[in-house]
Design an enzyme around this catalytic site. Structure first.
Site, PDB file in Angstrom:
ATOM      1  N   ASP A  96       0.802  -1.226   0.000  1.00  0.00           N
ATOM      2  CA  ASP A  96       0.000   0.000   0.000  1.00  0.00           C
ATOM      3  C   ASP A  96       0.829   1.268   0.000  1.00  0.00           C
ATOM      4  O   ASP A  96       0.392   2.315   0.469  1.00  0.00           O
ATOM      5  CB  ASP A  96      -0.911  -0.012   1.235  1.00  0.00           C
ATOM      6  CG  ASP A  96      -0.131  -0.287   2.506  1.00  0.00           C
ATOM      7  OD1 ASP A  96       1.091  -0.073   2.507  1.00  0.00           O
ATOM      8  OD2 ASP A  96      -0.751  -0.718   3.508  1.00  0.00           O
ATOM      9  N   GLU A 118      -0.945  -8.879  -1.282  1.00  0.00           N
ATOM     10  CA  GLU A 118      -1.380  -8.333   0.012  1.00  0.00           C
ATOM     11  C   GLU A 118      -2.570  -7.393  -0.206  1.00  0.00           C
ATOM     12  O   GLU A 118      -2.610  -6.259   0.286  1.00  0.00           O
ATOM     13  CB  GLU A 118      -0.240  -7.611   0.742  1.00  0.00           C
ATOM     14  CG  GLU A 118      -0.487  -7.424   2.223  1.00  0.00           C
ATOM     15  CD  GLU A 118       0.630  -6.647   2.914  1.00  0.00           C
ATOM     16  OE1 GLU A 118       0.671  -5.405   2.832  1.00  0.00           O
ATOM     17  OE2 GLU A 118       1.466  -7.303   3.536  1.00  0.00           O
ATOM     18  N   GLU A 132      -1.717   5.206   3.318  1.00  0.00           N
ATOM     19  CA  GLU A 132      -1.772   3.809   2.870  1.00  0.00           C
ATOM     20  C   GLU A 132      -3.184   3.287   2.639  1.00  0.00           C
ATOM     21  O   GLU A 132      -3.421   2.501   1.717  1.00  0.00           O
ATOM     22  CB  GLU A 132      -1.041   2.901   3.873  1.00  0.00           C
ATOM     23  CG  GLU A 132       0.471   3.081   3.906  1.00  0.00           C
ATOM     24  CD  GLU A 132       0.928   4.259   4.754  1.00  0.00           C
ATOM     25  OE1 GLU A 132       0.071   4.925   5.370  1.00  0.00           O
ATOM     26  OE2 GLU A 132       2.141   4.529   4.793  1.00  0.00           O
ATOM     27  N   HIS A 214       7.418   4.611  12.225  1.00  0.00           N
ATOM     28  CA  HIS A 214       7.614   5.503  11.074  1.00  0.00           C
ATOM     29  C   HIS A 214       6.333   6.077  10.483  1.00  0.00           C
ATOM     30  O   HIS A 214       6.376   6.835   9.512  1.00  0.00           O
ATOM     31  CB  HIS A 214       8.340   4.759   9.953  1.00  0.00           C
ATOM     32  CG  HIS A 214       7.527   3.656   9.338  1.00  0.00           C
ATOM     33  ND1 HIS A 214       6.583   3.887   8.375  1.00  0.00           N
ATOM     34  CD2 HIS A 214       7.498   2.343   9.582  1.00  0.00           C
ATOM     35  CE1 HIS A 214       6.012   2.740   8.040  1.00  0.00           C
ATOM     36  NE2 HIS A 214       6.549   1.788   8.764  1.00  0.00           N
ATOM     37  N   ARG A 216       3.343   8.127   9.087  1.00  0.00           N
ATOM     38  CA  ARG A 216       3.155   9.571   8.867  1.00  0.00           C
ATOM     39  C   ARG A 216       2.102  10.168   9.802  1.00  0.00           C
ATOM     40  O   ARG A 216       2.249  11.304  10.256  1.00  0.00           O
ATOM     41  CB  ARG A 216       2.729   9.824   7.421  1.00  0.00           C
ATOM     42  CG  ARG A 216       3.890  10.052   6.495  1.00  0.00           C
ATOM     43  CD  ARG A 216       3.494  10.090   5.040  1.00  0.00           C
ATOM     44  NE  ARG A 216       4.659   9.746   4.243  1.00  0.00           N
ATOM     45  CZ  ARG A 216       5.424  10.623   3.591  1.00  0.00           C
ATOM     46  NH1 ARG A 216       5.102  11.895   3.588  1.00  0.00           N
ATOM     47  NH2 ARG A 216       6.474  10.220   2.933  1.00  0.00           N
ATOM     48  N   HIS A 246      14.137   4.394  11.686  1.00  0.00           N
ATOM     49  CA  HIS A 246      13.757   4.636  10.295  1.00  0.00           C
ATOM     50  C   HIS A 246      14.481   5.899   9.821  1.00  0.00           C
ATOM     51  O   HIS A 246      14.748   6.796  10.619  1.00  0.00           O
ATOM     52  CB  HIS A 246      12.239   4.819  10.246  1.00  0.00           C
ATOM     53  CG  HIS A 246      11.669   4.750   8.866  1.00  0.00           C
ATOM     54  ND1 HIS A 246      11.777   5.787   7.980  1.00  0.00           N
ATOM     55  CD2 HIS A 246      10.993   3.776   8.233  1.00  0.00           C
ATOM     56  CE1 HIS A 246      11.173   5.444   6.845  1.00  0.00           C
ATOM     57  NE2 HIS A 246      10.699   4.220   6.975  1.00  0.00           N
TER      58      HIS A 246
HETATM   59  C1  UD1 Z   1       7.162   4.555   3.223  1.00  0.00           C
HETATM   60  C2  UD1 Z   1       5.709   4.266   2.844  1.00  0.00           C
HETATM   61  C3  UD1 Z   1       5.000   3.516   3.955  1.00  0.00           C
HETATM   62  C4  UD1 Z   1       5.782   2.297   4.378  1.00  0.00           C
HETATM   63  C5  UD1 Z   1       7.197   2.694   4.730  1.00  0.00           C
HETATM   64  C6  UD1 Z   1       8.027   1.502   5.069  1.00  0.00           C
HETATM   65  C7  UD1 Z   1       4.497   5.841   1.440  1.00  0.00           C
HETATM   66  C8  UD1 Z   1       3.815   7.147   1.369  1.00  0.00           C
HETATM   67  N1  UD1 Z   1       5.013   5.513   2.625  1.00  0.00           N
HETATM   68  O1  UD1 Z   1       7.128   5.489   4.274  1.00  0.00           O
HETATM   69  O2  UD1 Z   1       3.721   3.124   3.511  1.00  0.00           O
HETATM   70  O3  UD1 Z   1       5.150   1.697   5.483  1.00  0.00           O
HETATM   71  O4  UD1 Z   1       7.798   3.369   3.619  1.00  0.00           O
HETATM   72  O5  UD1 Z   1       9.224   1.845   5.695  1.00  0.00           O
HETATM   73  O6  UD1 Z   1       4.584   5.142   0.463  1.00  0.00           O
HETATM   74  N2  UD1 Z   1      14.732   7.915   3.680  1.00  0.00           N
HETATM   75  C9  UD1 Z   1      16.082   7.800   3.451  1.00  0.00           C
HETATM   76  N3  UD1 Z   1      16.572   6.573   3.052  1.00  0.00           N
HETATM   77  C10 UD1 Z   1      15.802   5.485   2.900  1.00  0.00           C
HETATM   78  C11 UD1 Z   1      14.427   5.615   3.140  1.00  0.00           C
HETATM   79  C12 UD1 Z   1      13.903   6.838   3.526  1.00  0.00           C
HETATM   80  O7  UD1 Z   1      16.834   8.747   3.603  1.00  0.00           O
HETATM   81  O8  UD1 Z   1      16.317   4.424   2.542  1.00  0.00           O
HETATM   82  C13 UD1 Z   1      14.188   9.241   4.084  1.00  0.00           C
HETATM   83  C14 UD1 Z   1      14.200  10.256   2.926  1.00  0.00           C
HETATM   84  O9  UD1 Z   1      14.457  11.532   3.429  1.00  0.00           O
HETATM   85  C15 UD1 Z   1      12.767  10.169   2.401  1.00  0.00           C
HETATM   86  C16 UD1 Z   1      11.996   9.958   3.701  1.00  0.00           C
HETATM   87  O10 UD1 Z   1      12.815   9.089   4.474  1.00  0.00           O
HETATM   88  O11 UD1 Z   1      12.377  11.329   1.715  1.00  0.00           O
HETATM   89  C17 UD1 Z   1      10.604   9.397   3.558  1.00  0.00           C
HETATM   90  O12 UD1 Z   1      10.545   8.245   2.751  1.00  0.00           O
HETATM   91  P1  UD1 Z   1       9.107   7.793   2.136  1.00  0.00           P
HETATM   92  O13 UD1 Z   1       9.280   6.548   1.371  1.00  0.00           O
HETATM   93  O14 UD1 Z   1       8.471   8.935   1.449  1.00  0.00           O
HETATM   94  O15 UD1 Z   1       8.213   7.547   3.403  1.00  0.00           O
HETATM   95  P2  UD1 Z   1       8.335   6.487   4.561  1.00  0.00           P
HETATM   96  O16 UD1 Z   1       7.983   7.191   5.800  1.00  0.00           O
HETATM   97  O17 UD1 Z   1       9.631   5.792   4.465  1.00  0.00           O
HETATM   98  N1  UDP Z   2      12.908  -4.435   9.270  1.00  0.00           N
HETATM   99  C1  UDP Z   2      14.262  -4.562   8.970  1.00  0.00           C
HETATM  100  N2  UDP Z   2      15.148  -3.758   9.606  1.00  0.00           N
HETATM  101  C2  UDP Z   2      14.778  -2.832  10.528  1.00  0.00           C
HETATM  102  C3  UDP Z   2      13.380  -2.689  10.813  1.00  0.00           C
HETATM  103  C4  UDP Z   2      12.473  -3.501  10.153  1.00  0.00           C
HETATM  104  O1  UDP Z   2      14.651  -5.401   8.149  1.00  0.00           O
HETATM  105  O2  UDP Z   2      15.644  -2.141  11.084  1.00  0.00           O
HETATM  106  C5  UDP Z   2      11.934  -5.287   8.540  1.00  0.00           C
HETATM  107  C6  UDP Z   2      10.883  -5.980   9.369  1.00  0.00           C
HETATM  108  O3  UDP Z   2      11.319  -7.258   9.770  1.00  0.00           O
HETATM  109  C7  UDP Z   2       9.695  -6.049   8.429  1.00  0.00           C
HETATM  110  C8  UDP Z   2       9.842  -4.803   7.563  1.00  0.00           C
HETATM  111  O4  UDP Z   2      11.203  -4.398   7.698  1.00  0.00           O
HETATM  112  O5  UDP Z   2       9.782  -7.170   7.562  1.00  0.00           O
HETATM  113  C9  UDP Z   2       8.919  -3.717   8.026  1.00  0.00           C
HETATM  114  O6  UDP Z   2       9.233  -2.519   7.379  1.00  0.00           O
HETATM  115  P1  UDP Z   2       8.643  -1.116   7.842  1.00  0.00           P
HETATM  116  O7  UDP Z   2       8.313  -1.157   9.284  1.00  0.00           O
HETATM  117  O8  UDP Z   2       9.603  -0.087   7.359  1.00  0.00           O
HETATM  118  O9  UDP Z   2       7.345  -0.952   6.938  1.00  0.00           O
HETATM  119  P2  UDP Z   2       5.815  -1.423   7.098  1.00  0.00           P
HETATM  120  O10 UDP Z   2       5.798  -2.897   7.253  1.00  0.00           O
HETATM  121  O11 UDP Z   2       5.233  -0.685   8.257  1.00  0.00           O
HETATM  122  O12 UDP Z   2       5.190  -0.952   5.826  1.00  0.00           O
END
Ligand code: UD1
Ligand code: UDP
Length: 371
Positions: A96, A118, A132, A214, A216, A246
């Site tokens: 999602d 999923e 999401e 993490h 939003r 995160h």
């Molecule tokens: C995203 C997804 C969320 C999911 C989550 C899993 C959306 C809107 N959100 O949220 O559904 O549960 O990922 O973790 O699709 N960043 C880094 N390096 C990384 C990843 C993130 O620097 O490897 C930082 C960047 O500044 C980036 C910010 O995190 O702009 C947000 O990343 P984004 O993918 O937009 O949102 P998440 O909160 O990670």
């Molecule tokens: N996970 C990981 N390293 C971490 C934290 C989480 O590999 O430091 C794994 C966790 O086991 C799970 C997935 O990442 O499989 C969850 O990701 P996240 O919480 O970012 O996203 P969500 O599931 O909420 O979309």
């Protein structure tokens, strides 16, 4: 040969897609290519390495502190460019995220079929989780095949009048990934030694609390409350807290501000999947707002306090291994103290239970795709 383009962009999608990618690549009926959007960069690359996946296309969209519109526009345009180079018969998306929504929309605009893995998770609240819940509602509308992890998610789809002939209950591929990763950890002595050395700061005499977060909708006050609850827990002498943070700056700022320097609290970088599972197994309880962690922890018999108001994963709540605390300091700390101090309560929650599949979800998905 059916041409399949697997598309994903964030850490959890990569973990949950890995078993599907592996199974597709082994199957001669399919020509499979892999497109990563790079919505996450470092956290995605960690998973690519662990599961030895190589992308054929990388949209590399991530920007610092990106907005939802940034990601949507870049993915939409990037997918169009990919379709120009290689037009698949179907794309597969998982979950999602905004990658899922935008990739599905691009495919729909190009009249390409979409398989949604999923599918059917719902809270019924368009702002929780945000964005999401809307991403998955819209992904459903654009998809031609729906792989629901449980009967509950299947029923959600049927309630929305999705054609029952297109809905299949497969289990969640997260369990496939979990079983594979645990088998790797358990069969490799030198890896085990490496992990033990990496986490040699874990004190056996204390109880380990693992934290991730993490969402939003928790940014701002929610995260402040979460951090204050953790600070309250950290004042106890009988616990250690590991918090792989995160990379989202909205998460790091309050976490660093409130928790850095606290005794018993280890604020660390995101862990690779194997390391994370190692710590999850060593933990006494887990505090999280993550979807994937809610699905994995019950299999490992770890109680989970979910720091959200709603969940689209009611199965583990029904089984009693997960409780919803909201992003509320008092409730989070209250449940955590109870789990630490009330053995009967702990034992009730800490039984292994796995409502999310048998580790064969990817196999089922491939079978359905080949029929
Ligand atoms: C995203 C997804 C969320 C999911 C989550 C899993 C959306 C809107 N959100 O949220 O559904 O549960 O990922 O973790 O699709 N960043 C880094 N390096 C990384 C990843 C993130 O620097 O490897 C930082 C960047 O500044 C980036 C910010 O995190 O702009 C947000 O990343 P984004 O993918 O937009 O949102 P998440 O909160 O990670
Ligand atoms: N996970 C990981 N390293 C971490 C934290 C989480 O590999 O430091 C794994 C966790 O086991 C799970 C997935 O990442 O499989 C969850 O990701 P996240 O919480 O970012 O996203 P969500 O599931 O909420 O979309």
């Amino acid at each position: 040969m059916k041409k399949i383009l697997v598309v994903f962009g964030t850490r959890p999608e990569a973990i949950k897609m890995a078993p599907v990618v592996k199974a597709l690549q082994k199957n001669k009926l399919f020509e499979t290519k892999l497109c990563i959007t790079g919505q996450h960069r470092q956290m995605l690359d960690q998973v690519m390495d662990i599961f030895a996946m190589k992308a054929d296309f990388d949209l590399n969209v991530m920007g610092h502190n990106q907005t939802l519109v940034d990601v949507t526009c870049k993915v939409l345009k990037g997918m169009e460019d990919v379709f120009g180079q290689w037009r698949p018969d179907m794309i597969l998306v998982q979950g999602d995220t905004t990658t899922v929504f935008a990739a599905a929309l691009a495919a729909f605009y190009h009249k390409i079929d979409v398989g949604h893995i999923e599918a059917g998770l719902r809270t019924g609240n368009r702002y929780s989780p945000w964005p999401e819940e809307m991403n998955r509602l819209l992904a459903t509308r654009m998809s031609t095949l729906h792989f629901a992890p449980t009967e509950t998610s299947k029923n959600n789809l049927l309630d929305e009048k999705v054609d029952p002939k297109t809905v299949f209950v497969t289990g969640n591929t997260v369990i496939d990934a979990l079983f594979k990763a645990l088998a790797i950890i358990d069969s490799d002595i030198s890896l085990n030694n490496e992990l033990a050395a990496k986490f040699n700061f874990i004190d056996h005499k204390k109880r380990l609390i693992l934290v991730t977060g993490h969402r939003r909708e928790n940014f701002g006050d929610g995260f402040l409350q979460i951090c204050r609850a953790i600070a309250q827990l950290a004042d106890r002498d009988d616990v250690q807290i590991i918090y792989p943070m995160h990379m989202n700056p909205h998460v790091r700022q309050p976490v660093n501000e409130i928790l850095s320097g606290k005794k018993n609290v280890f604020l660390i970088e995101p862990l690779d999947y194997l390391s994370f599972l190692y710590v999850m197994r060593r933990s006494y309880l887990i505090l999280t707002d993550s979807g994937g962690v809610q699905e994995e922890a019950p299999s490992l018999g770890k109680p989970v306090i979910v720091m959200r108001d709603t969940t689209e994963r009611p199965e583990a709540i029904a089984a009693g291994t997960v409780v919803l605390a909201g992003a509320e300091q008092e409730k989070i700390a209250g449940y955590a103290f109870k789990l630490l101090d009330d053995q009967v309560f702990y034992d009730k929650m800490a039984h292994a239970h796995n409502p999310y599949g048998d580790g064969k979800a990817a196999e089922r998905i491939i079978e359905i795709l080949s029929s």
